[in-house]
Design a protein around this motif. Sequence first.
Motif, mmCIF file in Angstrom:
data_model
loop_
_atom_site.group_PDB
_atom_site.id
_atom_site.type_symbol
_atom_site.label_atom_id
_atom_site.label_comp_id
_atom_site.label_asym_id
_atom_site.label_seq_id
_atom_site.Cartn_x
_atom_site.Cartn_y
_atom_site.Cartn_z
ATOM 1 N N ALA A 23 0.836 -1.208 0.000
ATOM 2 C CA ALA A 23 0.000 0.000 0.000
ATOM 3 C C ALA A 23 0.867 1.253 0.000
ATOM 4 C CB ALA A 23 -0.943 -0.010 1.204
ATOM 5 N N THR A 26 2.314 1.750 -3.461
ATOM 6 C CA THR A 26 1.258 2.120 -4.407
ATOM 7 C C THR A 26 0.802 3.562 -4.210
ATOM 8 O OG1 THR A 26 0.510 -0.174 -4.468
ATOM 9 C CG2 THR A 26 -1.041 1.499 -5.244
ATOM 10 N N ASN A 27 0.645 3.971 -2.968
ATOM 11 C CA ASN A 27 0.063 5.286 -2.677
ATOM 12 C C ASN A 27 1.081 6.370 -2.364
ATOM 13 O OD1 ASN A 27 -2.607 4.226 -2.914
ATOM 14 N ND2 ASN A 27 -2.323 3.287 -0.909
ATOM 15 N N PRO A 29 2.049 7.922 0.408
ATOM 16 C CA PRO A 29 1.386 9.030 1.107
ATOM 17 C C PRO A 29 2.346 10.083 1.670
ATOM 18 C CG PRO A 29 1.330 7.056 2.444
ATOM 19 C CD PRO A 29 1.862 6.653 1.106
#
Length: 150
Positions: A23, A26-27, A29
């Motif tokens: 995650a 992919t992101n 943040p």
Amino acid sequence: MFQPHGPLEFETVENAELLILKAELTNDPQNLGLTTAPEDDEANANLLNQVREDIRVYRASVPADEIKIPPAELAALTEGYREWWRIEVQDGTVKPAVIADGFYELFGANTAARASFDSVSTEPASRARQLLDRYVTLTPSDIANARNAT
């Protein structure tokens, strides 16, 4: 042959942790520049392992005498709270992540005790440590495994 602490062993990154890393890749943040491209596995590992001043996590333990509590603030606590504090520091160290909630209940935001605790209880960390909540050094293989985790 000299071995200071036995043979070197690498901890396995568990599937649940791989999914967290997937995650993150992919992101991205935190805008670290992470990608899901296989050719970036080494760069991604390096980015996630880099210790950063703006990422702070609780230290594993802190010598109790590093947390300065003014006598007046300690005296203002109930006997029960003072006893809780004595128990927490009896071995000479505290685990900030374990006691933070209790400590914050005892000492308000504007107290010297809270300021002291906050100043010594955290340290700069890598994004990998922050994400996985443990000391870890990710390898390019870990990143590849994370990309493919299901």
